[in-house]
Design an enzyme around this catalytic site. Structure first.
Site, PDB file in Angstrom:
ATOM      1  N   MET A 121      -3.621  -6.286   5.531  1.00 29.03           N
ATOM      2  CA  MET A 121      -5.096  -6.132   5.291  1.00 29.03           C
ATOM      3  C   MET A 121      -5.406  -5.252   4.073  1.00 29.03           C
ATOM      4  O   MET A 121      -6.452  -5.418   3.465  1.00 29.03           O
ATOM      5  CB  MET A 121      -5.703  -5.510   6.543  1.00 29.03           C
ATOM      6  N   PRO A 122      -4.555  -4.288   3.700  1.00 27.45           N
ATOM      7  CA  PRO A 122      -4.936  -3.392   2.597  1.00 27.45           C
ATOM      8  C   PRO A 122      -5.105  -4.152   1.288  1.00 27.45           C
ATOM      9  O   PRO A 122      -4.551  -5.241   1.112  1.00 27.45           O
ATOM     10  CB  PRO A 122      -3.728  -2.439   2.492  1.00 27.45           C
ATOM     11  N   TYR A 123      -5.906  -3.550   0.430  1.00 29.37           N
ATOM     12  CA  TYR A 123      -6.044  -4.084  -0.932  1.00 29.37           C
ATOM     13  C   TYR A 123      -5.737  -2.949  -1.898  1.00 29.37           C
ATOM     14  O   TYR A 123      -6.327  -1.876  -1.807  1.00 29.37           O
ATOM     15  CB  TYR A 123      -7.456  -4.610  -1.177  1.00 29.37           C
TER      16      TYR A 123
END
Lengths: 66, 66, 66, 66, 66, 66
Positions: free
Chosen positions: D1-3
């Site tokens: 999920m991280p960006y």
């Protein structure tokens, strides 16, 4: 038309100071590039000192050692 | 695969409205560029009105004069 | 007032498609949050597939294995 | 999920080095926060040295004086 | 410590003008918040006019109608 | 000189974990590109799960269905 994002650590910048940043950057873009202030957008992100690192160290720690 | 960041002023957008923005942007990227929704990431930043300026003026001030 | 940044891989999006993304996102913000399109700014970043990774792998490589 | 977005000056980073950055950051997020690599997105922006300033000076000039 | 990102349309800003923007923003942060210029980072993104929209319309089109 | 922005959902990352992310990314940039840690800036944005969407769905909803 320009969009400017200013990220600073969350260390007590006042509403007045943020107004000065917004005004100053908008005027700078008028002076240097003749941009239209009416569509110049400036946003300021104030980032927690735990969430900001320089030299691999959180600013929270850097402030303690100062 | 796309990454979309939506910045709006913090003026009471509800969870439901933010869901509509996320869904709408993801669907738009499917419709226009046939992107895979499963890896389309959307984030929404809600920015304090002191921290957003247009025309060199904080939105907080613009709202007062409205 | 909103500012939207759309990042996609640089894989041939046409000027027409980018116009559709700009128009679609601007309309979405009118429909959901009643935002003023005249001050809604949308920018699109097209990122080289060497410069985009998902699952720890460059998109360039993912495309080869597809 | 991280960006994760990595901005570096455009000074010849190879495809292989960019793969290492993507892989390294993705693995770091697994190790530290147990994030799912399959939805971890990493983008790398390579910025022209005329377009990057530190201490009020363009990197192009800093490189000349080095 | 601050990080400032300036997005403008790619319409011929010279190296000299970009130096003025970098210097001006860095000085503004010194004047208003007493920030250390040595760790103030400024980046400038020049965005293609097809990739920038305002009022739902690409700047390329707006320029034609001007 | 690099600037890295890490966006994660706001789900309880500790100060210690954020320090590990900052340190890890800074070291990665030293190892891969020989960048100077003293001017490497890392910021971490923790985004509310209502404000993060993947596959067109808010993470808040995804977490409920997990």
């Amino acid at each position: 038309m320009p969009y400017v994002n200013i990220k600073i650590t969350k260390e007590g910048a006042t509403a007045e100071q943020k107004q000065q940043l917004i005004q100053g950057v908008t005027q700078l873009l008028v002076d240097v590039l003749n941009k239209n202030p009416a569509t110049t957008v400036v946003t300021i992100d104030e980032v927690d000192t735990d969430n900001w690192g320089i030299g691999g160290v959180q600013v929270t720690e850097l402030r303690k050692n100062k």
